[in-house]
Design a protein around this motif. Structure first.
Motif, PDB file in Angstrom:
ATOM      1  N   ALA A 188      -9.369  -0.491   1.696  1.00 48.48           N
ATOM      2  CA  ALA A 188      -9.619  -1.899   1.295  1.00 48.48           C
ATOM      3  C   ALA A 188      -9.470  -2.042  -0.153  1.00 48.48           C
ATOM      4  O   ALA A 188      -9.356  -3.368  -0.545  1.00 48.48           O
ATOM      5  CB  ALA A 188     -11.139  -1.977   1.509  1.00 48.48           C
ATOM      6  N   GLN A 189      -8.908  -1.145  -1.068  1.00 42.18           N
ATOM      7  CA  GLN A 189      -8.476  -1.251  -2.358  1.00 42.18           C
ATOM      8  C   GLN A 189      -7.430  -2.106  -2.520  1.00 42.18           C
ATOM      9  O   GLN A 189      -6.248  -2.073  -1.778  1.00 42.18           O
ATOM     10  CB  GLN A 189      -8.743   0.096  -3.120  1.00 42.18           C
ATOM     11  N   GLU A 190      -6.997  -2.591  -3.580  1.00 46.35           N
ATOM     12  CA  GLU A 190      -5.751  -3.384  -3.869  1.00 46.35           C
ATOM     13  C   GLU A 190      -4.828  -2.554  -4.249  1.00 46.35           C
ATOM     14  O   GLU A 190      -4.912  -1.404  -4.635  1.00 46.35           O
ATOM     15  CB  GLU A 190      -6.172  -4.338  -5.128  1.00 46.35           C
ATOM     16  N   ASN A 191      -3.646  -3.223  -3.902  1.00 42.81           N
ATOM     17  CA  ASN A 191      -2.245  -2.017  -4.220  1.00 42.81           C
ATOM     18  C   ASN A 191      -2.280  -2.104  -5.678  1.00 42.81           C
ATOM     19  O   ASN A 191      -2.127  -2.979  -6.490  1.00 42.81           O
ATOM     20  CB  ASN A 191      -1.244  -2.930  -3.730  1.00 42.81           C
ATOM     21  N   PRO A 192      -2.249  -0.857  -6.185  1.00 42.23           N
ATOM     22  CA  PRO A 192      -2.284  -0.322  -7.606  1.00 42.23           C
ATOM     23  C   PRO A 192      -0.819  -0.593  -8.117  1.00 42.23           C
ATOM     24  O   PRO A 192      -0.862  -0.520  -9.204  1.00 42.23           O
ATOM     25  CB  PRO A 192      -2.765   1.027  -7.588  1.00 42.23           C
ATOM     26  N   PHE A 193       0.190  -0.469  -7.321  1.00 36.47           N
ATOM     27  CA  PHE A 193       1.580  -0.711  -7.936  1.00 36.47           C
ATOM     28  C   PHE A 193       2.036  -2.146  -8.227  1.00 36.47           C
ATOM     29  O   PHE A 193       1.524  -3.037  -7.306  1.00 36.47           O
ATOM     30  CB  PHE A 193       2.739  -0.140  -6.912  1.00 36.47           C
ATOM     31  N   LYS A 194       2.782  -2.107  -9.380  1.00 36.18           N
ATOM     32  CA  LYS A 194       2.981  -3.808  -9.768  1.00 36.18           C
ATOM     33  C   LYS A 194       4.495  -3.800 -10.021  1.00 36.18           C
ATOM     34  O   LYS A 194       5.270  -2.701 -10.153  1.00 36.18           O
ATOM     35  CB  LYS A 194       2.213  -4.150 -11.201  1.00 36.18           C
ATOM     36  N   TRP A 251       8.262  -2.327  -1.269  1.00 36.71           N
ATOM     37  CA  TRP A 251       7.066  -1.548  -1.194  1.00 36.71           C
ATOM     38  C   TRP A 251       7.122  -0.057  -0.428  1.00 36.71           C
ATOM     39  O   TRP A 251       6.586   0.941  -0.890  1.00 36.71           O
ATOM     40  CB  TRP A 251       5.909  -2.452  -0.584  1.00 36.71           C
ATOM     41  N   HIS A 252       7.988  -0.133   0.523  1.00 40.27           N
ATOM     42  CA  HIS A 252       8.281   1.155   1.387  1.00 40.27           C
ATOM     43  C   HIS A 252       8.622   2.110   0.527  1.00 40.27           C
ATOM     44  O   HIS A 252       8.250   3.242   0.293  1.00 40.27           O
ATOM     45  CB  HIS A 252       9.209   0.649   2.400  1.00 40.27           C
ATOM     46  N   ILE A 253       9.881   1.825  -0.250  1.00 36.91           N
ATOM     47  CA  ILE A 253      10.727   2.703  -1.173  1.00 36.91           C
ATOM     48  C   ILE A 253       9.787   3.018  -2.476  1.00 36.91           C
ATOM     49  O   ILE A 253       9.659   4.233  -2.874  1.00 36.91           O
ATOM     50  CB  ILE A 253      12.015   1.984  -1.705  1.00 36.91           C
ATOM     51  N   ARG A 254       9.031   2.000  -2.824  1.00 39.38           N
ATOM     52  CA  ARG A 254       8.159   2.307  -4.126  1.00 39.38           C
ATOM     53  C   ARG A 254       7.245   3.199  -3.639  1.00 39.38           C
ATOM     54  O   ARG A 254       6.831   4.207  -4.619  1.00 39.38           O
ATOM     55  CB  ARG A 254       7.576   1.105  -4.539  1.00 39.38           C
ATOM     56  N   ARG A 255       6.418   3.247  -2.777  1.00 42.01           N
ATOM     57  CA  ARG A 255       5.483   4.141  -2.165  1.00 42.01           C
ATOM     58  C   ARG A 255       6.136   5.724  -2.163  1.00 42.01           C
ATOM     59  O   ARG A 255       5.519   6.465  -2.273  1.00 42.01           O
ATOM     60  CB  ARG A 255       4.732   3.985  -1.212  1.00 42.01           C
ATOM     61  N   MET A 256       7.330   5.708  -1.706  1.00 35.45           N
ATOM     62  CA  MET A 256       7.981   6.756  -1.513  1.00 35.45           C
ATOM     63  C   MET A 256       8.350   7.421  -2.870  1.00 35.45           C
ATOM     64  O   MET A 256       8.360   8.876  -3.277  1.00 35.45           O
ATOM     65  CB  MET A 256       9.430   6.966  -0.821  1.00 35.45           C
ATOM     66  N   VAL A 257       9.335   6.748  -3.952  1.00 38.29           N
ATOM     67  CA  VAL A 257       9.650   7.237  -4.988  1.00 38.29           C
ATOM     68  C   VAL A 257       8.478   7.012  -6.081  1.00 38.29           C
ATOM     69  O   VAL A 257       8.826   7.571  -7.297  1.00 38.29           O
ATOM     70  CB  VAL A 257      11.048   6.584  -5.412  1.00 38.29           C
ATOM     71  N   THR A 258       7.529   6.318  -6.074  1.00 37.18           N
ATOM     72  CA  THR A 258       6.625   5.836  -6.952  1.00 37.18           C
ATOM     73  C   THR A 258       6.825   4.914  -8.098  1.00 37.18           C
ATOM     74  O   THR A 258       6.276   4.048  -8.367  1.00 37.18           O
ATOM     75  CB  THR A 258       5.993   7.278  -7.613  1.00 37.18           C
ATOM     76  N   ASN A 313      -0.293  12.416 -13.876  1.00 40.02           N
ATOM     77  CA  ASN A 313       0.032  11.995 -15.477  1.00 40.02           C
ATOM     78  C   ASN A 313       1.279  11.163 -15.618  1.00 40.02           C
ATOM     79  O   ASN A 313       0.805   9.987 -16.367  1.00 40.02           O
ATOM     80  CB  ASN A 313       0.329  13.293 -16.075  1.00 40.02           C
ATOM     81  N   LYS A 314       2.069  11.087 -14.678  1.00 42.96           N
ATOM     82  CA  LYS A 314       3.029  10.032 -14.454  1.00 42.96           C
ATOM     83  C   LYS A 314       2.524   8.538 -14.245  1.00 42.96           C
ATOM     84  O   LYS A 314       2.706   7.736 -15.125  1.00 42.96           O
ATOM     85  CB  LYS A 314       4.216  10.547 -13.742  1.00 42.96           C
ATOM     86  N   LEU A 315       1.567   8.653 -13.355  1.00 41.54           N
ATOM     87  CA  LEU A 315       0.887   7.338 -12.931  1.00 41.54           C
ATOM     88  C   LEU A 315       0.172   6.716 -14.311  1.00 41.54           C
ATOM     89  O   LEU A 315       0.222   5.517 -14.344  1.00 41.54           O
ATOM     90  CB  LEU A 315       0.148   7.423 -11.570  1.00 41.54           C
ATOM     91  N   ARG A 316      -0.801   7.685 -14.764  1.00 44.97           N
ATOM     92  CA  ARG A 316      -1.416   7.142 -15.582  1.00 44.97           C
ATOM     93  C   ARG A 316      -0.656   6.509 -16.929  1.00 44.97           C
ATOM     94  O   ARG A 316      -1.075   5.525 -17.482  1.00 44.97           O
ATOM     95  CB  ARG A 316      -2.431   8.292 -16.330  1.00 44.97           C
ATOM     96  N   ALA A 317       0.398   6.905 -17.046  1.00 50.91           N
ATOM     97  CA  ALA A 317       1.262   6.342 -18.062  1.00 50.91           C
ATOM     98  C   ALA A 317       2.214   5.267 -17.859  1.00 50.91           C
ATOM     99  O   ALA A 317       2.857   4.654 -18.519  1.00 50.91           O
ATOM    100  CB  ALA A 317       2.216   7.569 -18.639  1.00 50.91           C
ATOM    101  N   ASP A 318       2.185   5.013 -16.554  1.00 55.15           N
ATOM    102  CA  ASP A 318       3.169   4.064 -15.943  1.00 55.15           C
ATOM    103  C   ASP A 318       2.555   2.622 -16.124  1.00 55.15           C
ATOM    104  O   ASP A 318       1.379   2.282 -15.685  1.00 55.15           O
ATOM    105  CB  ASP A 318       3.329   4.232 -14.318  1.00 55.15           C
ATOM    106  N   ALA A 319       3.330   1.890 -16.927  1.00 61.15           N
ATOM    107  CA  ALA A 319       3.107   0.456 -17.068  1.00 61.15           C
ATOM    108  C   ALA A 319       3.012  -0.499 -15.814  1.00 61.15           C
ATOM    109  O   ALA A 319       2.390  -1.536 -15.808  1.00 61.15           O
ATOM    110  CB  ALA A 319       4.164  -0.091 -17.989  1.00 61.15           C
TER     111      ALA A 319
END
Lengths: 181, 173
Positions: A23-29, B24-31, B96-102
């Protein structure tokens, strides 16, 4: 896309934790305006990449014709070709059936007036490869013809060459072009 | 020239409909966004150049997803080969990479969820992503991946259990 109606139920049964987290929002921007700008960026890239990178440019038949004509206009070669043409005509006269007495070069030249330009042209075209250069040189020496006096001055600029080329092209049919190239 | 304009117009319509889903499909795969953008653009250019090869045997989006998936997998394999060996494992490196990702704005639970997925075998990770995040049904997934529905269900269930176990084992504030 066909939606999976039983996903919710499947997750609830498999993992209540994951079901709750879903249910949480998509964290990727994405950067602002990313999707709006993407189509134009892609179209530009497609147009750019569609151009050949460094494919060798094959000269067109007009380039080759122009090159050929320009080579003819080189002073040294032009005089050479003109000389050969005169010699060929002289040789042509020698090869004609004799009437009994020998003819001089000037007489032979006088006989040219009996030949149509077309006849001369045809003969030279058909037999140019059979003439020995040495024979032709001797013939021209004996003829006493001043080559420079008998030839029109060749001093064509590139515009004149282009005009000539255009005329030549107009007169050519497909078969001529295929033969040439 | 007219054909070019028509192709461009058609391509714009296709982008309008599918670019975000494919992204979004690609983004979730490559982050990372930059990687996703590179992969997406290459993928869309391939689609544009090969659209005539689409035979209509599968749904268009299945065909598009397949191209996008293959492109992303190739990218990840290439990136893995280029990466210098790290002392961190894949999961903590990703966290760690995600924490630093803008361009990542998730909480710690979401970071751990991503990290948990990173520890899955490649095919399981893909199945989990398609089912959990993209809500793709098994039949479409089967067409896209060339795997039976039963095998995909089993794969998803295994993946869910592994992710759950991972999340239970990490300290979440």
């Amino acid at each position: 896309m066909r939606k999976q109606d039983d996903l919710k139920q499947e997750l609830e049964e498999l993992s209540p934790l994951l079901h709750k987290l879903k249910a949480q929002e998509n964290p990727f921007k994405t950067p602002e305006g990313y999707f709006a700008a993407l189509p134009d960026e892609l179209i530009t890239r497609l147009r750019t990449e569609a151009q050949p990178v460094s494919a060798p440019v094959r000269p067109t038949w007009t380039d080759r014709l122009l090159e050929f004509l320009e080579s003819l206009m080189q002073p040294r070669l032009a005089v050479g070709l003109a000389t050969v043409a005169i010699l060929v005509v002289s040789a042509l006269l020698w090869l004609r059936p004799e009437t009994g007495s020998e003819t001089t070069a000037s007489e032979q030249l006088a006989m040219l007036s009996d030949l149509s330009a077309e006849e001369v042209n045809d003969y030279v075209t058909e037999n140019i490869e059979t003439f020995e250069e040495e024979e032709l040189m001797v013939a021209v020496a004996e003829s006493g013809i001043e080559v420079e006096q008998t030839l029109p001055a060749i001093d064509l600029d590139s515009k004149a060459i282009e005009e000539y080329m255009e005329e030549a092209i107009q007169e050519m049919d497909e078969e001529d072009l295929e033969t040439l190239f | 020239m007219k054909d070019d304009r028509q192709s461009e117009r058609g391509f714009r319509l296709l982008l309008q409909k599918y670019q975000e889903r494919l992204y979004w499909h690609i983004r979730r795969m490559v982050t990372e966004h930059e990687d996703a953008n590179d992969v997406l653009q290459n993928c869309l250019i391939k689609i544009f150049r090969n659209i005539r090869q689409f035979e209509g045997k599968s749904q268009l989006y299945t065909w598009l997803y397949r191209i996008a998936t293959n492109e992303a997998i190739s990218f990840l394999a290439q990136k893995k080969r280029q990466q210098v060996a790290s002392l961190d494992n894949d999961e903590s490196h990703l966290a760690n990479k995600l924490r630093a990702d803008a361009y990542f704005d998730g909480n710690e639970v979401q970071i751990h969820l991503q990290a948990a997925m990173e520890g899955l075998p490649e095919k399981q990770k893909l199945v989990f992503q398609l089912r959990y995040f993209e809500e793709m049904n098994y039949q479409d997934m089967s067409e896209m991946l060339g795997t039976s529905v039963g095998a995909l269900k089993a794969s998803f269930h295994h993946a869910v259990k592994k992710v759950e176990t991972y999340l239970a084992g990490v300290q979440i504030d």
